[in-house]
Design an enzyme around this catalytic site. Structure first.
Site, PDB file in Angstrom:
ATOM      1  N   SER A  40       0.714  -1.445   0.075  1.00 37.08           N
ATOM      2  CA  SER A  40      -0.107  -0.033   0.075  1.00 37.08           C
ATOM      3  C   SER A  40       1.224   0.989  -0.042  1.00 37.08           C
ATOM      4  CB  SER A  40      -0.603   0.085   1.722  1.00 37.08           C
ATOM      5  OG  SER A  40      -1.749   1.563   1.539  1.00 37.08           O
ATOM      6  N   LYS A  79      31.439  -1.575   3.706  1.00 38.14           N
ATOM      7  CA  LYS A  79      31.764  -1.586   4.898  1.00 38.14           C
ATOM      8  C   LYS A  79      32.424  -2.805   5.352  1.00 38.14           C
ATOM      9  CE  LYS A  79      28.793  -3.008   8.879  1.00 38.14           C
ATOM     10  NZ  LYS A  79      27.268  -3.221   9.424  1.00 38.14           N
ATOM     11  N   VAL A 187      -7.456  -4.315   4.172  1.00 36.53           N
ATOM     12  CA  VAL A 187      -8.643  -3.958   5.652  1.00 36.53           C
ATOM     13  C   VAL A 187      -8.617  -5.554   6.510  1.00 36.53           C
ATOM     14  CG1 VAL A 187      -9.275  -2.036   4.940  1.00 36.53           C
ATOM     15  CG2 VAL A 187     -10.149  -3.948   4.013  1.00 36.53           C
TER      16      VAL A 187
HETATM   17  C1  LIG Z   1      15.239   1.280  14.051  1.00 34.84           C
HETATM   18  C2  LIG Z   1      15.674   0.721  12.648  1.00 34.84           C
HETATM   19  C3  LIG Z   1      17.628  -0.106  11.896  1.00 34.84           C
HETATM   20  C4  LIG Z   1      17.557  -0.885  11.788  1.00 34.84           C
HETATM   21  N1  LIG Z   1      18.857  -0.740  10.856  1.00 34.84           N
HETATM   22  C5  LIG Z   1      19.011  -1.561  10.063  1.00 34.84           C
HETATM   23  C6  LIG Z   1      20.220  -1.890   9.366  1.00 34.84           C
HETATM   24  O1  LIG Z   1      21.159  -1.212   9.395  1.00 34.84           O
HETATM   25  N2  LIG Z   1      20.408  -3.212   9.168  1.00 34.84           N
HETATM   26  C7  LIG Z   1      19.616  -4.093   9.174  1.00 34.84           C
HETATM   27  O2  LIG Z   1      19.527  -5.345   8.063  1.00 34.84           O
HETATM   28  N3  LIG Z   1      17.787  -4.030   8.949  1.00 34.84           N
HETATM   29  C8  LIG Z   1      17.802  -2.704  10.450  1.00 34.84           C
HETATM   30  N4  LIG Z   1      16.723  -3.181  10.174  1.00 34.84           N
HETATM   31  C9  LIG Z   1      15.640  -3.502   9.582  1.00 34.84           C
HETATM   32  C10 LIG Z   1      15.333  -3.093   8.468  1.00 34.84           C
HETATM   33  O3  LIG Z   1      14.647  -1.715   8.232  1.00 34.84           O
HETATM   34  C11 LIG Z   1      13.962  -4.317   8.635  1.00 34.84           C
HETATM   35  O4  LIG Z   1      14.448  -5.809   9.192  1.00 34.84           O
HETATM   36  C12 LIG Z   1      13.443  -3.948   6.546  1.00 34.84           C
HETATM   37  O5  LIG Z   1      13.580  -2.927   7.084  1.00 34.84           O
HETATM   38  C13 LIG Z   1      12.121  -5.435   6.502  1.00 34.84           C
HETATM   39  O6  LIG Z   1      11.789  -4.495   7.145  1.00 34.84           O
HETATM   40  P1  LIG Z   1      10.155  -4.890   6.527  1.00 34.84           P
HETATM   41  O7  LIG Z   1      10.034  -4.992   5.521  1.00 34.84           O
HETATM   42  O8  LIG Z   1       9.525  -6.206   6.982  1.00 34.84           O
HETATM   43  O9  LIG Z   1       8.551  -3.864   6.921  1.00 34.84           O
HETATM   44  P2  LIG Z   1       8.044  -2.431   6.052  1.00 34.84           P
HETATM   45  O10 LIG Z   1       9.163  -1.624   5.614  1.00 34.84           O
HETATM   46  O11 LIG Z   1       7.766  -1.985   7.577  1.00 34.84           O
HETATM   47  O12 LIG Z   1       7.004  -2.471   5.303  1.00 34.84           O
HETATM   48  C14 LIG Z   1       6.030  -3.371   5.602  1.00 34.84           C
HETATM   49  C15 LIG Z   1       5.310  -3.852   3.680  1.00 34.84           C
HETATM   50  O13 LIG Z   1       3.623  -3.923   4.562  1.00 34.84           O
HETATM   51  C16 LIG Z   1       2.676  -2.935   3.597  1.00 34.84           C
HETATM   52  N5  LIG Z   1       2.073  -3.098   4.324  1.00 34.84           N
HETATM   53  C17 LIG Z   1       1.402  -2.759   5.656  1.00 34.84           C
HETATM   54  N6  LIG Z   1       0.332  -2.627   6.095  1.00 34.84           N
HETATM   55  C18 LIG Z   1      -0.341  -2.971   5.226  1.00 34.84           C
HETATM   56  C19 LIG Z   1      -2.271  -2.959   4.631  1.00 34.84           C
HETATM   57  N7  LIG Z   1      -2.755  -3.247   5.130  1.00 34.84           N
HETATM   58  N8  LIG Z   1      -2.352  -3.186   3.033  1.00 34.84           N
HETATM   59  C20 LIG Z   1      -1.552  -3.134   2.795  1.00 34.84           C
HETATM   60  N9  LIG Z   1      -0.089  -3.531   2.852  1.00 34.84           N
HETATM   61  C21 LIG Z   1       0.444  -2.890   4.656  1.00 34.84           C
HETATM   62  C22 LIG Z   1       3.479  -1.021   4.225  1.00 34.84           C
HETATM   63  O14 LIG Z   1       3.319  -0.599   3.061  1.00 34.84           O
HETATM   64  C23 LIG Z   1       4.560  -2.306   3.224  1.00 34.84           C
HETATM   65  O15 LIG Z   1       5.314  -1.726   2.418  1.00 34.84           O
HETATM   66  C24 LIG Z   1      16.763  -1.394  11.187  1.00 34.84           C
HETATM   67  C25 LIG Z   1      15.236  -1.183  11.786  1.00 34.84           C
HETATM   68  C26 LIG Z   1      14.697  -0.372  13.031  1.00 34.84           C
HETATM   69  C27 LIG Z   1      13.322   0.305  13.027  1.00 34.84           C
END
Ligand SMILES: Cc1cc2nc3c(=O)[nH]c(=O)nc-3n(C[C@H](O)[C@H](O)[C@H](O)COP(=O)(O)OP(=O)(O)OC[C@H]3O[C@@H](n4cnc5c(N)ncnc54)[C@H](O)[C@@H]3O)c2cc1C
Length: 509
Positions: A40, A79, A187
């Protein structure tokens, strides 16, 4: 395709986890399944995963990515390790460099000879024998080359990159490999009556997307794994007490360092990650010990260039999902848990989860034995990483704040206590099978934070004292020679992988 095979894979979420999963599945499953990814535009990604560990090279290699092109696209840099400042004591620092330290000889590791030499003469610190560490301090970088016994053959590196651009890069790749992207907000999640498996997700626009296997990459909210299936979460904040982060990019004020910096503060720590077009900064802290306002001012007072945006607050609870695979839902990325970014392990965990899922790819019957095995392997991997992270907080002599007093005196998991005891006795470190961090990683953190073994391995005495010192001198000379032959990190990037339109935000002179 036989009737028992799953046909439809639905990935929920388009952050780093969603697009890494989609890219790998698109490539490996070779269009034999329908793979759809829902994201989204209204719900933003976390977007701060910018530092990685060397295993990401395996992921890139499996996809067949051109490394220079990938770095250009993501404004990436190289790195060699992480510099930890003020962790053992205020004013001290060390580097956890990737790659080895010295050459092992006979049955025992290099550092055993170093421990013994330390008792004979005033030899340089252990870090002087690691090319990664020495090159990092000189802001030098090159990729490993075939150079025989020279440490140049053993340079190990990872990357820093812009997480948003990385997701975009992988999206282009995944779509070129047959993954279909659906835009819109989910949703509702519809469960099957007979077994509670996910049948479909309902979108705001009225569409229902059904599937056989759902991969929850929806981030901290855990849309399917938690909100729909109520899987539960194991809270580790008593061991890893940081629960918030403030992230802010700054302009470039100097050439990029080939390492991440993690500077400990009174109730947490601050990261500094140099990219080609900006520097990523953030303060990870514990809200039990410090307010958001104070955390913000600490962050802003420890930047080396002007900020480009307002700081962004992120809240989390360190820990893991009780089961990463529940029924027909596999949680990958932040939906599966988060242990904080201290050793840049989250992106690696996405990569290893995808590899594990491909190796245990289910049939329509979703055999519980396979699911249990997946969860067992995940638990093992994250618990070993968890212990490594806790070590950084526990092994400190800092007593200048309530936060560090808590960390220094907290109870730790028995497995970690056993490892520390074993090291402190005779400097012995063992890497368990399939554990992520190698012995040399554990060594650098234990040594860097002031733990010292009472004795060295008796076999180090197979060398005479003179031979022992000479052995070290040769190793150091090889490292110094190798570092002298390396180009600067900035020159290496300029020659091989400078972003074509870097849109660099330079600090005003
Ligand atoms: C402070 C911080 C620093 C970090 N630094 C590092 C680092 O240096 N190195 C490292 O390896 N990792 C790091 N990480 C972890 C890394 O950011 C995450 O592992 C990575 O970004 C994966 O995130 P994600 O894709 O799981 O979630 P998100 O990036 O949150 O993506 C979630 C997705 O789900 C979708 N979504 C959610 N709800 C809905 C819905 N209802 N309908 C449709 N779509 C939906 C959103 O649109 C989005 O596309 C860090 C994390 C944090 C919090």
């Amino acid at each position: 395709m036989s009737d028992t095979q799953i046909k439809d894979i639905v990935i929920v979420g388009g952050g780093t986890a969603g697009w890494m999963t989609a890219a790998a599945m698109g490539k490996m499953l070779n269009r034999r399944y329908r793979i759809r990814l829902i994201e989204s535009d209204e719900i933003s990604t976390v977007g701060v995963g910018e530092a990685t560990i060397p295993k990401i090279k395996l992921f890139n290699m499996a996809l067949g990515l051109d490394e220079n092109e990938f770095i250009k696209f993501t404004q990436g840099t190289f790195k060699l390790g992480i510099e930890f400042v003020n962790w053992g004591r205020i004013g001290e620092s060390y580097i956890h460099g990737f790659g080895d330290i010295g050459r092992d000889m006979g049955l025992i590791e290099f550092y055993q000879y170093w421990l013994r030499a330390k008792q004979i003469a005033d030899v340089p610190d252990l870090q002087a024998y690691s090319l990664n560490n020495v090159a990092a301090k000189q802001d030098k970088f090159m990729r490993a080359i075939d150079a025989g016994h020279s440490p140049l053959s053993r340079i190990a590196n990872a990357f820093h990159f812009d997480a948003g651009l990385y997701a975009r890069y992988l999206r282009l790749y995944a779509e070129a490999h047959g993954v279909q992207r659906l835009e819109g907000k989910i949703v509702d999640t519809l469960l099957r009556d007979k077994d509670g498996f996910v049948d479909a997700v309902a979108m705001e626009n009225g569409m229902k997307i059904s599937g056989d296997l759902f991969i929850d990459c929806s981030g901290f909210r855990g849309l399917l794994i938690e909100q729909a299936l109520k899987t539960g979460y194991e809270d580790w904040s008593h061991w890893l007490p940081c629960d918030r982060a403030l992230a802010v990019p700054t302009a470039i004020s100097k050439p990029p360092t080939p390492y991440t910096r993690a500077t400990a503060h009174k109730a947490g720590w601050q990261w500094r990650i140099p990219l080609q077009h900006r520097v990523g900064n953030g303060h990870v802290y514990s809200s039990r010990f410090i307010s958001d306002d104070e955390a913000t001012s600490i962050l802003l007072n420890h930047l080396d260039a002007p900020t480009l945006t307002e700081p962004r607050l992120l809240k989390f609870t360190t820990g893991k999902r009780k089961k990463c695979w529940n029924k027909n839902v596999v949680a990958i990325g932040l939906s599966s848990g988060f242990m904080e970014p201290l050793e840049s392990t989250s992106i690696h965990l996405i990569q290893s989860s995808v590899a594990r899922l491909l190796s245990l790819l289910p049939n329509r019957d979703f055999d519980q034995t396979d699911i249990d095995e997946y969860n067992r392997q995940c638990d093992y991997e994250v618990e070993r990483i968890r212990d490594f992270l806790i070590l950084h907080y526990k092994a400190t002599q800092r007593d200048d704040s309530a936060f560090w007093n808590y960390c220094r005196t907290m109870e730790i998991p028995p497995e970690l206590a056993r490892r520390i005891k074993l090291y402190e006795a005779n400097g012995r470190i063992y890497r368990d099978q399939d554990e992520l961090f190698a012995s040399v990683g554990w060594l650098q953190v234990m040594h860097g934070q002031g733990l010292r073994p009472k004795a060295y391995h008796p076999l180090a005495e197979l060398l005479t004292p003179q031979e022992n010192l000479q052995f070290l001198e040769i190793q150091k000379a090889q490292v110094d020679q190798a570092a002298a032959a390396m180009p600067s990190h900035a020159d290496f990037i300029a020659k091989h992988c400078a972003a074509p339109q870097p849109q660099r935000v330079m600090m005003q002179a």
